[in-house]
Design a protein around this motif. Sequence first.
Motif, PDB file in Angstrom:
ATOM      1  N   GLU A 312      63.690  62.180  41.625  1.00 45.58           N
ATOM      2  CA  GLU A 312      63.376  60.946  40.889  1.00 45.58           C
ATOM      3  C   GLU A 312      63.121  61.219  39.406  1.00 45.58           C
ATOM      4  OE1 GLU A 312      62.835  56.709  41.412  1.00 45.58           O
ATOM      5  OE2 GLU A 312      63.042  58.146  43.041  1.00 45.58           O
ATOM      6  N   ALA A 313      62.476  62.358  39.096  1.00 50.29           N
ATOM      7  CA  ALA A 313      62.188  62.684  37.697  1.00 50.29           C
ATOM      8  C   ALA A 313      63.481  62.846  36.899  1.00 50.29           C
ATOM      9  CB  ALA A 313      61.352  63.965  37.618  1.00 50.29           C
ATOM     10  N   GLU A 314      64.445  63.548  37.464  1.00 50.04           N
ATOM     11  CA  GLU A 314      65.703  63.755  36.748  1.00 50.04           C
ATOM     12  C   GLU A 314      66.511  62.469  36.655  1.00 50.04           C
ATOM     13  OE1 GLU A 314      67.037  66.553  35.064  1.00 50.04           O
ATOM     14  OE2 GLU A 314      64.893  66.971  35.192  1.00 50.04           O
ATOM     15  N   LEU A 315      66.365  61.592  37.629  1.00 49.56           N
ATOM     16  CA  LEU A 315      67.017  60.285  37.537  1.00 49.56           C
ATOM     17  C   LEU A 315      66.464  59.518  36.334  1.00 49.56           C
ATOM     18  CD1 LEU A 315      68.760  57.945  38.532  1.00 49.56           C
ATOM     19  CD2 LEU A 315      66.947  57.390  40.180  1.00 49.56           C
ATOM     20  N   ARG A 338      57.950  57.954  32.989  1.00 49.39           N
ATOM     21  CA  ARG A 338      58.153  58.097  34.437  1.00 49.39           C
ATOM     22  C   ARG A 338      58.661  59.498  34.774  1.00 49.39           C
ATOM     23  NH1 ARG A 338      58.627  53.648  37.760  1.00 49.39           N
ATOM     24  NH2 ARG A 338      58.637  55.302  39.342  1.00 49.39           N
ATOM     25  N   CYS A 339      59.531  60.015  33.944  1.00 46.39           N
ATOM     26  CA  CYS A 339      60.060  61.362  34.161  1.00 46.39           C
ATOM     27  C   CYS A 339      58.958  62.406  34.040  1.00 46.39           C
ATOM     28  CB  CYS A 339      61.180  61.650  33.156  1.00 46.39           C
ATOM     29  SG  CYS A 339      61.777  63.357  33.203  1.00 46.39           S
ATOM     30  N   LEU A 340      58.197  62.358  32.960  1.00 45.70           N
ATOM     31  CA  LEU A 340      57.157  63.357  32.721  1.00 45.70           C
ATOM     32  C   LEU A 340      56.078  63.317  33.797  1.00 45.70           C
ATOM     33  CD1 LEU A 340      56.799  63.002  28.846  1.00 45.70           C
ATOM     34  CD2 LEU A 340      57.754  64.961  30.092  1.00 45.70           C
ATOM     35  N   ALA A 341      55.824  62.132  34.352  1.00 46.68           N
ATOM     36  CA  ALA A 341      54.784  61.996  35.378  1.00 46.68           C
ATOM     37  C   ALA A 341      55.165  62.674  36.687  1.00 46.68           C
ATOM     38  CB  ALA A 341      54.491  60.517  35.622  1.00 46.68           C
ATOM     39  N   SER A 342      56.454  62.846  36.936  1.00 40.71           N
ATOM     40  CA  SER A 342      56.878  63.385  38.244  1.00 40.71           C
ATOM     41  C   SER A 342      57.683  64.674  38.158  1.00 40.71           C
ATOM     42  CB  SER A 342      57.703  62.325  38.994  1.00 40.71           C
ATOM     43  OG  SER A 342      58.766  61.844  38.192  1.00 40.71           O
ATOM     44  N   GLN A 348      60.546  73.550  33.112  1.00 40.89           N
ATOM     45  CA  GLN A 348      59.998  73.673  31.760  1.00 40.89           C
ATOM     46  C   GLN A 348      60.982  73.205  30.692  1.00 40.89           C
ATOM     47  OE1 GLN A 348      58.125  77.562  31.129  1.00 40.89           O
ATOM     48  NE2 GLN A 348      57.757  77.701  33.322  1.00 40.89           N
ATOM     49  N   ARG A 349      62.248  73.564  30.863  1.00 42.01           N
ATOM     50  CA  ARG A 349      63.252  73.114  29.897  1.00 42.01           C
ATOM     51  C   ARG A 349      63.347  71.590  29.905  1.00 42.01           C
ATOM     52  NH1 ARG A 349      69.035  73.470  31.988  1.00 42.01           N
ATOM     53  NH2 ARG A 349      68.002  71.888  33.237  1.00 42.01           N
ATOM     54  N   SER A 350      63.370  70.987  31.086  1.00 40.93           N
ATOM     55  CA  SER A 350      63.474  69.531  31.188  1.00 40.93           C
ATOM     56  C   SER A 350      62.270  68.846  30.546  1.00 40.93           C
ATOM     57  CB  SER A 350      63.592  69.107  32.651  1.00 40.93           C
ATOM     58  OG  SER A 350      64.804  69.561  33.212  1.00 40.93           O
ATOM     59  N   ARG A 351      61.083  69.430  30.691  1.00 43.02           N
ATOM     60  CA  ARG A 351      59.881  68.847  30.083  1.00 43.02           C
ATOM     61  C   ARG A 351      60.003  68.835  28.561  1.00 43.02           C
ATOM     62  NH1 ARG A 351      55.216  67.317  31.974  1.00 43.02           N
ATOM     63  NH2 ARG A 351      55.742  68.196  34.024  1.00 43.02           N
ATOM     64  N   ALA A 352      60.500  69.928  27.986  1.00 39.91           N
ATOM     65  CA  ALA A 352      60.647  69.994  26.528  1.00 39.91           C
ATOM     66  C   ALA A 352      61.674  68.980  26.034  1.00 39.91           C
ATOM     67  CB  ALA A 352      61.055  71.406  26.118  1.00 39.91           C
ATOM     68  N   ILE A 353      62.783  68.849  26.756  1.00 42.08           N
ATOM     69  CA  ILE A 353      63.827  67.894  26.361  1.00 42.08           C
ATOM     70  C   ILE A 353      63.309  66.463  26.463  1.00 42.08           C
ATOM     71  CG2 ILE A 353      66.067  66.932  27.049  1.00 42.08           C
ATOM     72  CD1 ILE A 353      66.901  69.797  27.822  1.00 42.08           C
ATOM     73  N   THR A 354      62.643  66.155  27.573  1.00 46.35           N
ATOM     74  CA  THR A 354      62.130  64.791  27.768  1.00 46.35           C
ATOM     75  C   THR A 354      61.074  64.446  26.722  1.00 46.35           C
ATOM     76  OG1 THR A 354      62.570  64.945  30.141  1.00 46.35           O
ATOM     77  CG2 THR A 354      61.028  63.237  29.426  1.00 46.35           C
TER      78      THR A 354
END
Length: 424
Positions: A312-315, A338-342, A348-354
């Motif tokens: 769901e986070a990547e969606l 919504r992405c960062l919450a889940s 870690q890479r996805s968190r930095a991009i988001t």
Amino acid sequence: MEAVRNEALEAWMREHQYSANSLASAMNSELEALTGRPGTYDGRQVREWRSGRVRWPHAAARHVLAGLSGKTAVDLGFVPRSRTAPAAAPQEDPMYRRALVTGALSLAVAAAAPGSSSTRRIGMSDVGRLQDKFSSVIASDHKRGGQRDIEQQAADLADTALNLQNSGSATQRVRSSLYATAASFRSSAMWAAIDGRRFKDAVAHMREAQTLAELSGDQAIKFRIWSHTGTLYRHMGRPADARAANDVARSLHITRRDPMFASLGLARQMAIQGVSHELRSLPRTFGQAQEAMHRAEGNTHRPLWLLAFWDEAELHSLALTAHLAAGDWATAEYHAHRCLASLRPHMQRSRAITTSRLAQAQLAQGHVDTATRTAMAVTAEAATQHPRVSRMLQEFGAALRATARGSADARAWTEHTAAWKATA
């Protein structure tokens, strides 16, 4: 002596669209047609020739290359070990030429023959040992995506899988699994190059990966590669090509068999719609992707690469990408939160991009102070070492200066980025 790159061979390979592995494969096929035995050339050997570390391949290799290219070894940039030997005149003699070819074929047969009377049997345990290394590539990607060492590690492991193909006998199932494993590694190299914005390298990996996927017949890896191809073209600013590639992925029957693949295909289609400014289509596509994901819950018999990231986070991350590209800042911010919450901790890479994208969405809405604090939350490592994050933060800084030049937030951002650079 320092190696001198073989520019003639490199130019010929580029002209005929050969990668190191595809040229090795073509040579093996040519050798089998000549001798009845498959060759054992691999991409590593071709890279040795191209880099100049090996300046004069053995006779069998020179003969096969001549047959493929229509050029002599010297024309292909190779340098004979001795320049004192008689050159062109004797080779014009037909008897000499027949002797040369016969000698080359004898060497080729010797090179292709197994080292002992008993041929090694390759089994699924060999494949399994290679596949175990795939998890470390995936883990490195989620932690430090886009780095050249990840790309190189994945490419080298793809070569290892192909080399194993030629090291003994195997059933068709094992050979298909080896091709699928090689394609998986090559697609990870492709993704690392995309993430690092090395698009020329990504295209080369893409072509190799597509060939390996076809040889494997594996629907899941075909989906991954064509889906990555769509992402590659989207990042290159070619939305029509991106849509066409993603359509290939979505047309595979695995998307009808498993809704999780259908969900990912729809979500990446949504990102392409965002680049194309099809704002009205985004909510419907998001809903379809989310519904397919919910239908797929409970089935865990899926590839590691899919289980490791698609949720769901990547969606919401892809929805953020789509709405940001389409200029719908408020909805983009919603999906970012919504992405960062889940997000799972290892992403870690996805968190930095988001986080970087969230800052862009906030700034575009005029929330300068909030956006600046958000951007400062990106780690120094991601900000300085991940090419995609670095680029987004540079764009953020330029927009901040244009929006609030001379403000306390702009000064704070300048000081903060200076500290990042000092620790890089």
